[in-house]
Design a protein around this motif. Structure first.
Motif, short mmCIF file in Angstrom:
data_model
loop_
_atom_site.label_atom_id
_atom_site.label_comp_id
_atom_site.label_asym_id
_atom_site.label_seq_id
_atom_site.Cartn_x
_atom_site.Cartn_y
_atom_site.Cartn_z
N ALA A 16 44.42 28.57 44.24
CA ALA A 16 43.96 29.71 45.05
C ALA A 16 44.07 29.38 46.53
O ALA A 16 44.54 30.20 47.32
CB ALA A 16 42.53 30.09 44.68
N SER A 34 45.84 37.47 46.84
CA SER A 34 45.47 36.93 45.53
C SER A 34 44.59 35.68 45.65
O SER A 34 44.01 35.24 44.65
CB SER A 34 46.71 36.62 44.70
OG SER A 34 47.35 35.43 45.14
N ALA A 35 44.46 35.12 46.83
CA ALA A 35 43.59 33.96 47.04
C ALA A 35 42.13 34.36 47.22
O ALA A 35 41.25 33.53 47.09
CB ALA A 35 44.06 33.18 48.28
N HIS A 37 38.77 37.27 46.66
CA HIS A 37 38.20 38.46 46.03
C HIS A 37 38.28 39.57 47.08
O HIS A 37 38.14 39.32 48.28
CB HIS A 37 36.75 38.23 45.62
CG HIS A 37 36.60 37.30 44.46
ND1 HIS A 37 37.09 37.59 43.19
CD2 HIS A 37 36.01 36.08 44.36
CE1 HIS A 37 36.81 36.61 42.38
NE2 HIS A 37 36.15 35.66 43.05
N GLU A 119 39.00 33.86 36.72
CA GLU A 119 39.89 33.54 37.84
C GLU A 119 39.09 33.13 39.07
O GLU A 119 38.18 33.84 39.51
CB GLU A 119 40.76 34.76 38.17
CG GLU A 119 41.80 34.48 39.21
CD GLU A 119 42.76 35.64 39.41
OE1 GLU A 119 43.83 35.40 39.98
OE2 GLU A 119 42.43 36.78 39.02
N ARG A 121 38.65 32.63 42.98
CA ARG A 121 39.14 33.15 44.26
C ARG A 121 38.10 32.89 45.34
O ARG A 121 36.92 32.73 45.06
CB ARG A 121 39.41 34.66 44.19
CG ARG A 121 40.59 35.03 43.31
CD ARG A 121 40.87 36.50 43.43
NE ARG A 121 41.98 36.91 42.58
CZ ARG A 121 42.71 37.98 42.81
NH1 ARG A 121 42.46 38.76 43.84
NH2 ARG A 121 43.68 38.29 41.99
#
Length: 177
Positions: A16, A34-35, A37, A119, A121
């Motif tokens: 991330a 995408s790194a 939230h 996931e 982030r």
């Protein structure tokens, strides 16, 4: 948490953090976002806000000032507690400025990441800038070699050769004598 689970979490966290860096240097908005939230908060320089606004602000600033940037990621410390992690990531920022000067800066990214739907982030980032300086300009090595960019020229976009799949060599064999 088993040692293997901890290792996999650490790798997902590092991935991330790397997406942020590559996304910024290649001006790849989707990768950059995408790194984080979507509801993350970032404090970087005089900017404080969310990831989408950070990308737009940073891209405008970097396009105006530099022809190339590299956000190099260095030492990483990760402290995981359930679905929350805190990281300290040293960075070295290098840029080729539009006036052909070279700028280096170093510091640390302090992040709180959360895992949602499996996931990791970034949820909160604070940037600590610790030093900055200019480096004498020198010619870029091998820039005058004919065909040097046959395999692709560096680009601040998804046209950069690093996005090519499969990566191939299109240059003719040549062993300088």
């Amino acid at each position: 948490m088993t040692r293997l689970e901890a290792l996999l979490d650490r790798q997902d966290i590092q991935d991330a953090l790397t997406r942020f860096s590559r996304g910024m240097d290649r001006f790849d908005r989707e990768l950059f976002l995408s790194a984080f939230h979507p509801d993350a908060t970032i404090a970087a320089g005089d900017f404080v806000g969310g990831p989408a606004d950070l990308f737009d602000w940073s891209r405008t600033m970097h396009e105006a000032g530099q022809v190339a940037t590299q956000h190099n990621l260095l030492n990483l410390t990760v402290d995981i507690d359930g679905d929350t992690a805190h990281t300290e990531l040293y960075y070295l920022f290098a840029a080729r400025n539009r006036d052909e000067s070279n700028w280096l800066a170093g510091g640390r990214y302090l992040d709180r990441l959360t895992r949602r739907a499996g996931e990791w982030r970034i949820m909160l980032r604070t940037t600590v800038i610790e030093w900055s300086g200019m480096v004498p300009t020198m010619p870029i090595p091998f820039a005058d070699v004919p065909g040097i960019h046959v395999n692709g020229a560096p680009s601040r976009s998804t046209q950069d050769p690093s996005y090519r799949r499969p990566l191939r060599n299109l240059r003719e064999p040549n062993i300088p004598g």
